[in-house]
Design a protein around this motif. Structure first.
Motif, PDB file in Angstrom:
ATOM      1  N   SER A   1      54.514  95.870  77.398  1.00 54.12           N
ATOM      2  CA  SER A   1      54.760  94.976  76.196  1.00 54.12           C
ATOM      3  C   SER A   1      53.505  95.014  75.235  1.00 54.12           C
ATOM      4  N   GLN A   2      53.486  94.841  74.117  1.00 55.37           N
ATOM      5  CA  GLN A   2      52.359  94.963  73.312  1.00 55.37           C
ATOM      6  C   GLN A   2      51.806  93.195  73.315  1.00 55.37           C
ATOM      7  N   GLY A   3      50.304  93.379  72.825  1.00 53.51           N
ATOM      8  CA  GLY A   3      49.933  92.121  72.636  1.00 53.51           C
ATOM      9  C   GLY A   3      49.132  91.642  73.995  1.00 53.51           C
ATOM     10  N   ASP A   4      48.613  90.250  73.957  1.00 54.72           N
ATOM     11  CA  ASP A   4      48.051  89.520  75.033  1.00 54.72           C
ATOM     12  C   ASP A   4      48.786  88.680  75.747  1.00 54.72           C
ATOM     13  N   VAL A   5      48.699  88.658  77.361  1.00 52.97           N
ATOM     14  CA  VAL A   5      49.438  87.847  78.012  1.00 52.97           C
ATOM     15  C   VAL A   5      48.837  86.349  77.715  1.00 52.97           C
ATOM     16  N   LEU A   6      49.937  85.526  77.603  1.00 56.61           N
ATOM     17  CA  LEU A   6      49.771  83.977  77.239  1.00 56.61           C
ATOM     18  C   LEU A   6      50.154  83.170  78.204  1.00 56.61           C
ATOM     19  N   CYS A   7      49.260  81.931  78.459  1.00 52.77           N
ATOM     20  CA  CYS A   7      49.796  80.768  79.478  1.00 52.77           C
ATOM     21  C   CYS A   7      50.683  80.195  78.339  1.00 52.77           C
ATOM     22  N   VAL A   8      51.791  79.563  79.113  1.00 51.34           N
ATOM     23  CA  VAL A   8      52.653  79.007  78.387  1.00 51.34           C
ATOM     24  C   VAL A   8      52.409  78.070  77.276  1.00 51.34           C
ATOM     25  N   GLY A   9      53.082  78.105  76.014  1.00 46.44           N
ATOM     26  CA  GLY A   9      52.750  76.958  75.005  1.00 46.44           C
ATOM     27  C   GLY A   9      53.668  77.459  73.770  1.00 46.44           C
ATOM     28  N   THR A  10      53.339  77.109  72.846  1.00 47.55           N
ATOM     29  CA  THR A  10      54.385  77.081  71.425  1.00 47.55           C
ATOM     30  C   THR A  10      54.098  78.637  71.335  1.00 47.55           C
ATOM     31  N   GLN A  11      53.409  79.534  71.359  1.00 50.35           N
ATOM     32  CA  GLN A  11      53.597  80.758  71.006  1.00 50.35           C
ATOM     33  C   GLN A  11      54.536  81.519  72.020  1.00 50.35           C
ATOM     34  N   ASP A  12      54.411  81.392  73.297  1.00 47.64           N
ATOM     35  CA  ASP A  12      55.507  81.591  74.146  1.00 47.64           C
ATOM     36  C   ASP A  12      56.715  81.374  73.925  1.00 47.64           C
ATOM     37  N   GLY A  13      57.092  80.069  73.394  1.00 48.57           N
ATOM     38  CA  GLY A  13      58.253  79.685  72.948  1.00 48.57           C
ATOM     39  C   GLY A  13      58.861  80.435  72.074  1.00 48.57           C
TER      40      GLY A  13
ATOM     41  N   PHE B   1      47.324  89.243  86.512  1.00 52.28           N
ATOM     42  CA  PHE B   1      47.997  89.874  85.198  1.00 52.28           C
ATOM     43  C   PHE B   1      47.720  91.483  84.731  1.00 52.28           C
ATOM     44  N   ARG B   2      48.750  91.965  84.379  1.00 49.28           N
ATOM     45  CA  ARG B   2      48.229  93.513  84.178  1.00 49.28           C
ATOM     46  C   ARG B   2      48.998  93.724  82.626  1.00 49.28           C
ATOM     47  N   GLY B   3      48.629  94.446  81.746  1.00 51.50           N
ATOM     48  CA  GLY B   3      49.078  94.809  80.693  1.00 51.50           C
ATOM     49  C   GLY B   3      48.299  95.268  79.633  1.00 51.50           C
ATOM     50  N   THR B   4      48.720  95.564  78.429  1.00 52.87           N
ATOM     51  CA  THR B   4      48.112  96.411  77.314  1.00 52.87           C
ATOM     52  C   THR B   4      46.918  95.958  76.862  1.00 52.87           C
ATOM     53  N   GLY B   5      47.023  94.667  76.780  1.00 54.63           N
ATOM     54  CA  GLY B   5      45.781  93.819  75.990  1.00 54.63           C
ATOM     55  C   GLY B   5      45.101  93.062  76.871  1.00 54.63           C
ATOM     56  N   ARG B   6      44.677  91.725  76.445  1.00 48.75           N
ATOM     57  CA  ARG B   6      43.702  90.634  77.212  1.00 48.75           C
ATOM     58  C   ARG B   6      44.911  89.785  77.858  1.00 48.75           C
ATOM     59  N   VAL B   7      44.223  88.869  78.535  1.00 48.73           N
ATOM     60  CA  VAL B   7      44.763  87.925  79.336  1.00 48.73           C
ATOM     61  C   VAL B   7      44.239  86.481  78.949  1.00 48.73           C
ATOM     62  N   GLU B   8      44.940  85.567  78.302  1.00 46.54           N
ATOM     63  CA  GLU B   8      44.587  84.143  77.819  1.00 46.54           C
ATOM     64  C   GLU B   8      43.677  83.655  79.036  1.00 46.54           C
ATOM     65  N   ASP B   9      42.258  83.205  78.870  1.00 49.80           N
ATOM     66  CA  ASP B   9      41.752  82.647  80.056  1.00 49.80           C
ATOM     67  C   ASP B   9      41.752  81.199  80.089  1.00 49.80           C
ATOM     68  N   TYR B  10      42.804  80.470  80.629  1.00 53.16           N
ATOM     69  CA  TYR B  10      42.984  79.365  80.459  1.00 53.16           C
ATOM     70  C   TYR B  10      41.970  78.386  81.384  1.00 53.16           C
ATOM     71  N   VAL B  11      41.632  79.049  82.373  1.00 57.08           N
ATOM     72  CA  VAL B  11      40.588  78.627  83.635  1.00 57.08           C
ATOM     73  C   VAL B  11      39.270  78.527  82.701  1.00 57.08           C
TER      74      VAL B  11
END
Length: 566
Positions: free
Chosen positions: A141-153, A231-241
């Protein structure tokens, strides 16, 4: 547009512009594996499987989903299992079979099951479609992996509307799943997609800051780094840490990851486990969502075995049949709250006892005062005293013996007068434990491991209460500022203790353990906190320092008899 390799993006959260940090996925095998891109259609055991179907979101991002549905069937309700964990069995968390074997016999889940999601092999044979998307940024899937929040919703909202428009759909969509798959349901339902008809969030935090990464104000990077590293994917991973390190206090970024409970109005079947870190989020959501059609079941098990118990699968099907198929099957007669009341001897005392609300309206709150002799007293202690322990590894305990059988069900609160010697802060770990008549610790067992007790966590510099969220029996902290301690300063701290439900028999003891470290061994989740403990912790009690444990004593439904302690 972000430049290739760029690891920050400026985003607006309410009135705040905040730079959000990302990281590149690690190279090589990690916790999560993702399936190869293999679009196509086949039929297995009467189930049509459409792999890697593209779905375009509102910003033109394309994600991919697998669709499972009864072959040749139409007018189907759908169940969505949304997560970044990988959409196919065998491409879920590394060692997923070993994970699922913890409390779940091999072969229980079919090869179609997504990790922690509903099993198509069950649901399709009962007339449902199951959709396993890879969320934004995950897998192909395109884009960046997100940690849950408004955009994920919002993403899941777009997906649900796509599902409802398919020619095989009856226009009714539900969501199901555990853990992350449960968490995202709060944020999706708050977006009010027109065709999202009901949700079944089984074990899911609803406030990422307070329940997932900074409980009680104490940063917990251990488990969260474990998640991020896979996490693996086509883009970046939201670094909430990294975001927590840069933004350790509540702000717009973290507020975006608190569910908008008032906007959730559809039917919800919620579960929680007494011994799981998702407990607070599940029960808070049950209490605060606006929907008048909401049900809560709180069990004593871990989420994986609980989710696949035959009686629980059938129970969930009754819920979905009612709201996704419009079958009038008597679901409304289901008690609004069902709780497992645990016995002292690690057996179920009452399983799924029906109640009307939680916390229970008939609760009688009692204060048990800390005494320097290691006792809990039902009466205030007049003499001012104190006790100390080594901050990093020490602990102190206080206990009381019950004269009669006593049930404690609900939220507990520990009110302490605390002082740090040799530091300007304190990280406190609380455990409410049970001892037998001989003073031996009696833990419950979770996945065959001893649970150390009902927990509470508190960084003393985060002691400021959120006055809108707090009640006399249930403190909630603002986390908007740090109040560091001065030498010799003694401050009052209200510590939220997670809810529980247990029986103490006559002669058994309740013990409060206060320490500066996490107490648990042999557990598979790599919890690890960034602590500030050094020097000594001093607990003051007696007189003006009214340190006490507030306990929710629950009488029988048809009795108002009191309880006695010694």
């Amino acid at each position: 547009m972000k430049a290739e390799g760029e690891l920050t993006t400026v985003q607006r959260f309410g009135d705040e512009e905040i730079t959000v940090r990302f990281r590149q996925p690690l190279e090589g095998p990690g916790m999560l594996y993702f399936a190869p891109f293999e679009p196509g259609t086949r039929v297995e055991n009467g189930i049509r499987i459409d792999q890697d179907v593209p779905v375009k979101l509102r910003d033109d991002t394309v994600i991919y989903t697998d669709v499972y549905r009864p072959a040749e069937a139409t007018n189907l309700p759908a169940i969505v299992a949304w997560s970044p964990y990988g959409k196919r069995h065998g491409f879920a968390p590394k060692g997923a079979q070993a994970f699922l074997a913890l409390g779940v016999p091999p072969g229980t889940a079919s090869p179609m099951a997504k990790f922690e999601g509903p099993d198509p092999a069950y649901w399709c044979h009962h007339g449902y479609a199951v959709l396993n998307p890879d969320a934004r940024g995950a897998g192909n899937s395109q884009g960046d992996v997100l940690c849950v929040g408004t955009q994920d919703g919002k993403d899941a909202c777009d997906f649900i509307e796509w599902v409802a428009a398919q020619d095989w759909s009856n226009g009714k969509v539900g969501m199901a799943g555990n853990s992350w798959l449960a968490m995202v349901q709060w944020y999706t339902a708050a977006e009010k997609p027109p065709h999202l008809t009901c949700i079944a969030p089984w074990e899911g935090c609803s406030d990422v800051y307070r329940e997932f990464i900074c409980t009680g104000g104490i940063p917990e990077p251990g488990f969260n780094e474990f998640l991020l590293s896979g996490f693996r994917g086509t883009g970046r991973v939201e670094d909430y840490v990294a975001m927590l390190r840069e933004h350790p206090l509540m702000n717009g970024y973290w507020e975006d990851k608190v569910a908008r409970f008032a906007d959730i109005e559809i039917p919800a079947y919620i579960t929680a486990g007494w011994s799981h870190f998702h407990l607070r989020g599940s029960i808070e959501a049950f209490r605060r969502i606006a929907s008048p059609r909401k049900w809560l079941r709180v069990h004593r098990d871990f989420e994986w075995p609980d989710a696949v118990m035959p009686e629980h699968l059938e129970d969930l099907r009754r819920f979905f049949d009612r709201y996704l198929k419009d079958i009038h099957n008597g679901w409304e007669m289901t008690p609004r709250v069902r709780i497992d009341v645990m016995d002292a001897r690690d057996i179920d005392y009452q399983v799924e006892r029906p109640e009307s609300e939680f916390p229970l309206a008939r609760t009688q709150y009692r204060k048990l005062y800390l005494d320097s002799g290691g006792r809990l007293s039902p009466e205030p202690v007049p003499a001012e005293t104190s006790v100390s322990y080594e901050a990093a590894e020490g602990d102190v305990t206080f206990s009381i013996t019950f004269d009669t059988e006593t049930e404690i069900s609900g939220y507990l609160k520990l009110h302490l007068w605390a002082e740090a010697q040799g530091s300007d802060d304190m990280d406190l770990f609380i455990a409410i434990q049970k001892l037998d008549q001989n003073g031996n610790f009696v833990p419950t067992l979770v996945l065959n491991e001893p649970y150390p007790g009902t927990p509470g966590l508190m960084r003393v510099s985060h002691r400021e209460l959120d006055e809108k969220l707090s009640t006399p029996d249930h403190p909630a902290h603002a986390h908007r500022r740090e109040e560091l301690l001065n030498p010799g300063e003694i401050v009052p701290v209200d510590i939220e203790i997670y809810p529980t439900s247990r029986i103490w028999h006559a002669g058994e003891q309740l013990r409060v353990m206060v320490s500066g470290h996490y107490v648990r061994e042999g557990w598979f989740e790599p919890f690890g906190w960034d602590l500030r403990n050094r020097g000594s912790h001093v607990i003051h009690m007696g007189g003006r320092h009214d340190s006490h444990l507030l306990v929710p004593v629950v009488p029988p439904k048809l009795s108002s008899d009191g309880y006695s302690f010694r």
